[in-house]
Design a protein around this motif. Structure first.
Motif, PDB file in Angstrom:
ATOM      1  N   ARG A  19      11.186  11.283  92.348  1.00  0.00           N
ATOM      2  CA  ARG A  19      11.867  10.624  91.231  1.00  0.00           C
ATOM      3  C   ARG A  19      13.353  10.524  91.554  1.00  0.00           C
ATOM      4  O   ARG A  19      13.959  11.524  91.946  1.00  0.00           O
ATOM      5  CB  ARG A  19      11.696  11.436  89.938  1.00  0.00           C
ATOM      6  CG  ARG A  19      12.314  10.753  88.743  1.00  0.00           C
ATOM      7  CD  ARG A  19      12.148  11.527  87.467  1.00  0.00           C
ATOM      8  NE  ARG A  19      12.396  10.661  86.326  1.00  0.00           N
ATOM      9  CZ  ARG A  19      12.364  11.055  85.069  1.00  0.00           C
ATOM     10  NH1 ARG A  19      12.078  12.311  84.775  1.00  0.00           N
ATOM     11  NH2 ARG A  19      12.603  10.202  84.094  1.00  0.00           N
ATOM     12  N   GLN A 100      17.636  19.087  95.224  1.00  0.00           N
ATOM     13  CA  GLN A 100      19.017  19.563  95.260  1.00  0.00           C
ATOM     14  C   GLN A 100      19.550  19.803  93.835  1.00  0.00           C
ATOM     15  O   GLN A 100      19.052  19.214  92.883  1.00  0.00           O
ATOM     16  CB  GLN A 100      19.826  18.469  95.945  1.00  0.00           C
ATOM     17  CG  GLN A 100      21.259  18.808  96.224  1.00  0.00           C
ATOM     18  CD  GLN A 100      21.972  17.611  96.821  1.00  0.00           C
ATOM     19  OE1 GLN A 100      21.379  16.861  97.598  1.00  0.00           O
ATOM     20  NE2 GLN A 100      23.203  17.403  96.461  1.00  0.00           N
ATOM     21  N   GLY A 102      21.363  19.332  90.566  1.00  0.00           N
ATOM     22  CA  GLY A 102      21.755  18.105  89.869  1.00  0.00           C
ATOM     23  C   GLY A 102      20.838  16.925  90.109  1.00  0.00           C
ATOM     24  O   GLY A 102      21.150  15.808  89.692  1.00  0.00           O
ATOM     25  N   SER A 103      19.692  17.139  90.773  1.00  0.00           N
ATOM     26  CA  SER A 103      18.825  15.993  91.097  1.00  0.00           C
ATOM     27  C   SER A 103      17.901  15.604  89.935  1.00  0.00           C
ATOM     28  O   SER A 103      17.296  14.536  89.974  1.00  0.00           O
ATOM     29  CB  SER A 103      18.015  16.272  92.369  1.00  0.00           C
ATOM     30  OG  SER A 103      17.261  17.443  92.205  1.00  0.00           O
ATOM     31  N   GLY A 104      17.773  16.468  88.925  1.00  0.00           N
ATOM     32  CA  GLY A 104      16.990  16.079  87.752  1.00  0.00           C
ATOM     33  C   GLY A 104      15.731  16.892  87.509  1.00  0.00           C
ATOM     34  O   GLY A 104      14.844  16.445  86.782  1.00  0.00           O
ATOM     35  N   LYS A 105      15.655  18.096  88.062  1.00  0.00           N
ATOM     36  CA  LYS A 105      14.461  18.929  87.864  1.00  0.00           C
ATOM     37  C   LYS A 105      14.324  19.342  86.384  1.00  0.00           C
ATOM     38  O   LYS A 105      13.276  19.173  85.782  1.00  0.00           O
ATOM     39  CB  LYS A 105      14.527  20.187  88.755  1.00  0.00           C
ATOM     40  CG  LYS A 105      14.658  19.879  90.233  1.00  0.00           C
ATOM     41  CD  LYS A 105      14.754  21.134  91.056  1.00  0.00           C
ATOM     42  CE  LYS A 105      16.022  21.930  90.859  1.00  0.00           C
ATOM     43  NZ  LYS A 105      17.267  21.245  91.304  1.00  0.00           N
ATOM     44  N   GLN A 118      11.787  10.315  77.209  1.00  0.00           N
ATOM     45  CA  GLN A 118      12.309  11.240  78.231  1.00  0.00           C
ATOM     46  C   GLN A 118      12.018  12.699  77.861  1.00  0.00           C
ATOM     47  O   GLN A 118      12.611  13.618  78.435  1.00  0.00           O
ATOM     48  CB  GLN A 118      13.820  11.049  78.432  1.00  0.00           C
ATOM     49  CG  GLN A 118      14.220   9.699  78.981  1.00  0.00           C
ATOM     50  CD  GLN A 118      13.871   9.492  80.452  1.00  0.00           C
ATOM     51  OE1 GLN A 118      12.913  10.063  80.986  1.00  0.00           O
ATOM     52  NE2 GLN A 118      14.635   8.661  81.139  1.00  0.00           N
ATOM     53  N   ASN A 212      26.562  19.606  89.338  1.00  0.00           N
ATOM     54  CA  ASN A 212      25.922  19.714  88.030  1.00  0.00           C
ATOM     55  C   ASN A 212      26.599  20.791  87.210  1.00  0.00           C
ATOM     56  O   ASN A 212      26.472  21.972  87.499  1.00  0.00           O
ATOM     57  CB  ASN A 212      24.432  20.061  88.247  1.00  0.00           C
ATOM     58  CG  ASN A 212      23.669  20.067  86.956  1.00  0.00           C
ATOM     59  OD1 ASN A 212      24.169  19.622  85.927  1.00  0.00           O
ATOM     60  ND2 ASN A 212      22.450  20.563  87.015  1.00  0.00           N
ATOM     61  N   SER A 215      24.244  23.585  85.855  1.00  0.00           N
ATOM     62  CA  SER A 215      23.258  23.999  86.844  1.00  0.00           C
ATOM     63  C   SER A 215      22.587  25.299  86.437  1.00  0.00           C
ATOM     64  O   SER A 215      23.237  26.229  85.968  1.00  0.00           O
ATOM     65  CB  SER A 215      23.946  24.194  88.188  1.00  0.00           C
ATOM     66  OG  SER A 215      23.003  24.653  89.106  1.00  0.00           O
ATOM     67  N   SER A 216      21.262  25.366  86.629  1.00  0.00           N
ATOM     68  CA  SER A 216      20.525  26.573  86.253  1.00  0.00           C
ATOM     69  C   SER A 216      20.711  27.681  87.276  1.00  0.00           C
ATOM     70  O   SER A 216      20.578  28.853  86.952  1.00  0.00           O
ATOM     71  CB  SER A 216      19.049  26.251  86.066  1.00  0.00           C
ATOM     72  OG  SER A 216      18.584  25.477  87.115  1.00  0.00           O
TER      73      SER A 216
HETATM   74  N1  ATP Z   1      16.089  10.400  85.318  1.00  0.00           N
HETATM   75  C1  ATP Z   1      17.290  10.684  84.757  1.00  0.00           C
HETATM   76  N2  ATP Z   1      17.875   9.807  83.913  1.00  0.00           N
HETATM   77  C2  ATP Z   1      19.063  10.079  83.344  1.00  0.00           C
HETATM   78  N3  ATP Z   1      19.772  11.219  83.555  1.00  0.00           N
HETATM   79  C3  ATP Z   1      19.248  12.125  84.397  1.00  0.00           C
HETATM   80  C4  ATP Z   1      17.987  11.917  85.039  1.00  0.00           C
HETATM   81  N4  ATP Z   1      17.726  12.988  85.817  1.00  0.00           N
HETATM   82  C5  ATP Z   1      18.769  13.818  85.660  1.00  0.00           C
HETATM   83  N5  ATP Z   1      19.681  13.313  84.812  1.00  0.00           N
HETATM   84  C6  ATP Z   1      20.956  13.936  84.409  1.00  0.00           C
HETATM   85  O1  ATP Z   1      21.529  14.477  85.601  1.00  0.00           O
HETATM   86  C7  ATP Z   1      22.111  15.756  85.343  1.00  0.00           C
HETATM   87  C8  ATP Z   1      21.497  16.822  86.276  1.00  0.00           C
HETATM   88  O2  ATP Z   1      20.118  16.954  85.981  1.00  0.00           O
HETATM   89  P1  ATP Z   1      19.403  18.392  85.918  1.00  0.00           P
HETATM   90  O3  ATP Z   1      20.235  19.399  85.185  1.00  0.00           O
HETATM   91  O4  ATP Z   1      18.028  18.137  85.407  1.00  0.00           O
HETATM   92  O5  ATP Z   1      19.375  18.776  87.463  1.00  0.00           O
HETATM   93  P2  ATP Z   1      18.660  20.039  88.162  1.00  0.00           P
HETATM   94  O6  ATP Z   1      17.939  19.478  89.348  1.00  0.00           O
HETATM   95  O7  ATP Z   1      17.834  20.797  87.169  1.00  0.00           O
HETATM   96  O8  ATP Z   1      19.933  20.877  88.623  1.00  0.00           O
HETATM   97  P3  ATP Z   1      20.094  22.451  88.976  1.00  0.00           P
HETATM   98  O9  ATP Z   1      19.172  22.762  90.116  1.00  0.00           O
HETATM   99  O10 ATP Z   1      21.528  22.546  89.387  1.00  0.00           O
HETATM  100  O11 ATP Z   1      19.785  23.212  87.715  1.00  0.00           O
HETATM  101  C9  ATP Z   1      21.887  16.059  83.868  1.00  0.00           C
HETATM  102  O12 ATP Z   1      23.057  15.716  83.155  1.00  0.00           O
HETATM  103  C10 ATP Z   1      20.752  15.146  83.494  1.00  0.00           C
HETATM  104  O13 ATP Z   1      20.801  14.773  82.133  1.00  0.00           O
END
Ligand code: ATP
Length: 242
Positions: A19, A100, A102-105, A118, A212, A215-216
């Protein structure tokens, strides 16, 4: 971000989908350019080296590709729905998101309330499991949840009385690998599941990275354990969401 679906019967990965998220405000302000494109019909993803037009893009093939216009609803229906359906029929299943920072997990697994399309994979799985329970005849269900975090090689119970306490990973000859003293929480409704998930979510180790701000900084595993009692037989099977 990549998304694995496991079938625990074979312990082999069944599906890997990718994704791609849109550029965020920070990336737009830095005038970053999208270097990823996808061909959803062929499940292919292309990465173009920035600043080069003559060099062909690197090409990768997955079991599914989701681009910036796709919503979690589509991903759930196509990828997670069959797995969770299998769980309600007695199979184990794991959904595993990696990528990585901030990639959206978290965006994919936990999701957001608005827009509803969403909503994350985990709350969608709650709806799915409880819809199945409501429709089931001649069966009683026991649903429990646990939520743990792995942070700096240490396991902590996000729903435990002491969320700072380090837990141990153990192996049982029949049960396999488990986390000793991990708390289990019986849940009777989607609302209770959501409360448990939110409680654990707040207890995670949240840090800050350049990529991010929320970030978690950790890995977390949310598990739903579903036991079905019917006509004198009992079976128990967990569904794992990471
Ligand atoms: N498909 C998407 N559409 C819109 N915004 C997104 C999407 N995926 C991620 N984001 C936005 O990008 C940012 C980072 O996403 P997220 O916190 O899910 O990353 P993560 O992979 O969980 O990071 P980490 O490993 O650092 O916790 C957030 O602000 C989130 O709202």
């Amino acid at each position: 971000m990549k998304f694995y679906q496991f079938d625990v019967i074979t312990d082999k990965p069944e599906m890997v989908v990718v994704r791609c998220r849109p550029l965020n405000d920070r990336e737009k302000a830095l005038n970053c350019k999208m270097v990823v494109s996808v061909d959803t019909s062929r499940c292919q993803c292309f990465i173009q080296k920035p600043g080069t037009t003559e060099e062909p893009p690197k090409q990768f093939t997955f079991d599914g590709t989701y681009f910036i216009s796709h919503h979690t609803e589509e991903m759930y229906n196509e990828i997670a729905y069959p797995l969770v359906e299998g769980v309600t029929e007695g199979y184990n299943g794991t959904i595993f998101a990696y990528g990585q920072t901030g990639s959206g997990k978290s965006f994919t697994m936990q999701g957001v309330v608005d827009p509803p399309s969403q909503k994350g994979v985990i709350p969608r799985a709650f709806d799915h499991v409880f819809e199945t329970i409501q429709c089931a005849e001649n069966a009683k269900f026991l649903v429990r949840a646990s939520y743990l975090e792995i942070y700096r090689e240490e396991i902590r119970d996000l729903l435990g009385r002491d969320t700072k306490q380090k837990l141990e990973l153990k192996e049982h000859p029949e049960r396999g690998i488990y986390v000793r003293d991990l708390s289990m929480h019986t849940v009777h409704s989607v609302g209770e599941c959501e409360r448990v998930m939110e409680l654990g979510w707040k207890n995670r180790s949240v840090g800050y990275t350049l990529m991010n701000k929320d970030s978690s900084r950790s890995h977390s595993i949310f598990t739903i354990y579903l036991e079905i009692f019917n006509t004198g037989t009992c079976c128990s099977y967990p569904a794992h969401c990471l």
